[in-house]
Design an enzyme around this catalytic site. Structure first.
Site, PDB file in Angstrom:
ATOM      1  NE  ARG A  66      39.386 -27.487  -6.535  1.00  0.00           N
ATOM      2  CZ  ARG A  66      39.491 -28.662  -7.258  1.00  0.00           C
ATOM      3  NH1 ARG A  66      39.123 -29.349  -8.347  1.00  0.00           N
ATOM      4  NH2 ARG A  66      40.666 -29.307  -7.106  1.00  0.00           N
ATOM      5  CG  HIS A  70      42.237 -24.167  -8.912  1.00  0.00           C
ATOM      6  ND1 HIS A  70      42.931 -25.368  -8.849  1.00  0.00           N
ATOM      7  CD2 HIS A  70      42.070 -24.015  -7.548  1.00  0.00           C
ATOM      8  CE1 HIS A  70      42.692 -25.883  -7.635  1.00  0.00           C
ATOM      9  NE2 HIS A  70      42.189 -25.335  -6.865  1.00  0.00           N
ATOM     10  CG  ASP A  71      42.351 -18.282 -14.419  1.00  0.00           C
ATOM     11  OD1 ASP A  71      43.493 -18.401 -15.195  1.00  0.00           O
ATOM     12  OD2 ASP A  71      41.706 -16.875 -14.788  1.00  0.00           O
ATOM     13  CG  ASP A  78      46.417 -15.698 -17.422  1.00  0.00           C
ATOM     14  OD1 ASP A  78      45.746 -16.563 -16.736  1.00  0.00           O
ATOM     15  OD2 ASP A  78      47.467 -15.711 -17.831  1.00  0.00           O
ATOM     16  CD  GLU A  92      47.391 -22.305 -15.789  1.00  0.00           C
ATOM     17  OE1 GLU A  92      46.275 -22.095 -15.122  1.00  0.00           O
ATOM     18  OE2 GLU A  92      48.025 -21.283 -16.344  1.00  0.00           O
ATOM     19  CG  ASN A  98      44.283 -27.085 -12.122  1.00  0.00           C
ATOM     20  OD1 ASN A  98      43.983 -26.903 -10.924  1.00  0.00           O
ATOM     21  ND2 ASN A  98      45.009 -26.127 -12.925  1.00  0.00           N
ATOM     22  N   PRO A 165      48.373 -23.582  -3.384  1.00  0.00           N
ATOM     23  CG  PRO A 165      46.659 -22.230  -2.533  1.00  0.00           C
ATOM     24  CD  PRO A 165      47.481 -22.464  -3.805  1.00  0.00           C
ATOM     25  CG  HIS A 195      37.546 -24.558   1.350  1.00  0.00           C
ATOM     26  ND1 HIS A 195      38.756 -24.792   1.834  1.00  0.00           N
ATOM     27  CD2 HIS A 195      37.958 -24.421   0.022  1.00  0.00           C
ATOM     28  CE1 HIS A 195      39.831 -24.908   1.085  1.00  0.00           C
ATOM     29  NE2 HIS A 195      39.459 -24.801  -0.240  1.00  0.00           N
TER      30      HIS A 195
END
Length: 325
Positions: A66, A70-71, A78, A92, A98, A165, A195
């Site tokens: 995950r 998300h990165d 990065d 973030e 997050n 998303p 998932h």
């Protein structure tokens, strides 16, 4: 995909332009053999660190996968998701989607070992990419050669996590979100298969369980038995902040059971279940549900593609992943 946290879809024109700017940056050339001469033990160090951490904490594989998603979805791959907030900036990892991210200590541990073995060579962004591949493999999923040579970004803003998303998205919204990052519909459906590992808190899906619409109390696309079980798991009021549901009944194993559940209406997220309800994606879900080897091949291919999103040339190699060099 490892789980996305809930949020409202609010994309203003300036935000869209920001995304386009970010993901049209010059791309660095990535290479599977990037560290062969400068740090040949890099992959072994990351793999052993991740494996050892997973033995003591079975949540590590889902959390690392995950984290990678998300990165890469914010500013590209990065390692901006690893940066800590400062008095001057909320990073973030402290953005609402997050807050539930975890296992940052695993990346820190791997990076510390890499700094001893080959100082100032391996980027934090590459550590996340390698770790994501390793947790999939150790959970029974496919292997792929990770392209390396990413640099670490210097900017991390919690406000930009609004562009992740959400589990409430429909297929049109999902397609747009992935397309903004150069990913196809096939990539979207394949990557959603992440998932198959993971767990979600009630807040990400409880809108499907009660007062769903003026016509339906429960989301009609959800299997009724699952809905009843989830209503028991997530009562109103819910005093247990840790309550939730595994996204796949074989949640510790990377397999294609996630897609089989969508076929029978047992997707936990509305966004997941929508993949089987839309003609543009239904046939791909069916294909992956029927052929695990096909899913594995497409997932590996899409992970390589995701790992190339927004790769920058003008970054740095952080000594510690939590702070700018």
């Amino acid at each position: 995909m490892a789980t996305f946290a809930p949020m409202k879809l609010i994309i203003f024109p300036i935000t869209f332009l920001l995304l386009i700017t970010i993901f049209q940056q010059s791309k660095a050339a990535l290479d599977a053999h990037y560290y062969d001469q400068t740090c040949p033990q890099a992959e072994k160090i990351v793999s052993e660190t991740v494996r050892n951490a997973s033995i003591y904490d079975p949540k590590v594989p889902a959390r690392i996968l995950r984290m990678f998603f998300h990165d890469c979805f914010i500013r590209g791959c990065d390692a901006s998701v690893l940066l800590d907030s400062t008095p001057q900036n909320q990073a973030e990892k402290d953005g609402p989607p997050n807050i539930s991210l975890g296992a940052f200590y695993v990346i820190d541990d791997a990076k510390a070992k890499l700094e001893k073995a080959c100082p100032h060579i391996v980027s934090c962004a590459d550590v996340i990419a390698l770790a994501a591949r390793d947790v999939v493999v150790m959970s029974g999923g496919p292997y792929w050669n990770v392209l390396k040579g990413r640099k670490d970004g210097r900017v991390s803003k919690a406000s930009e996590t609004i562009n992740l998303p959400a589990p409430t998205f429909n297929v049109t919204q999902l397609i747009q979100s992935f397309s903004n990052r150069g990913l196809s519909i096939k990539d979207m459906v394949a990557l959603s298969g992440g998932h198959t590992l993971g767990f979600s808190h009630c807040s990400s899906f409880e809108s499907r369980l009660r007062s769903f619409s003026s016509l339906h109390d429960i989301d009609p696309s959800m299997n009724l038995e699952l809905a009843r079980n989830l209503r028991n798991t997530c009562p109103k009021p819910n005093l247990d902040r840790n309550a939730g549901q595994f996204l796949d009944s074989t949640s510790s194993t990377f397999d294609n059971y996630y897609y089989k559940q969508l076929v029978v209406g047992r997707g936990v997220f509305g966004s997941d279940q929508s993949l089987f309800g839309d003609y543009r994606t239904r046939w791909i879900v069916g294909a992956f549900a029927n052929d695990e080897r096909l899913f594995f091949r497409e997932f590996a291919s899409s992970m390589v593609k995701l790992g190339s999103v927004g790769v920058i040339e003008n970054g740095e190699v952080r000594v510690k992943c939590r702070v700018v060099k």
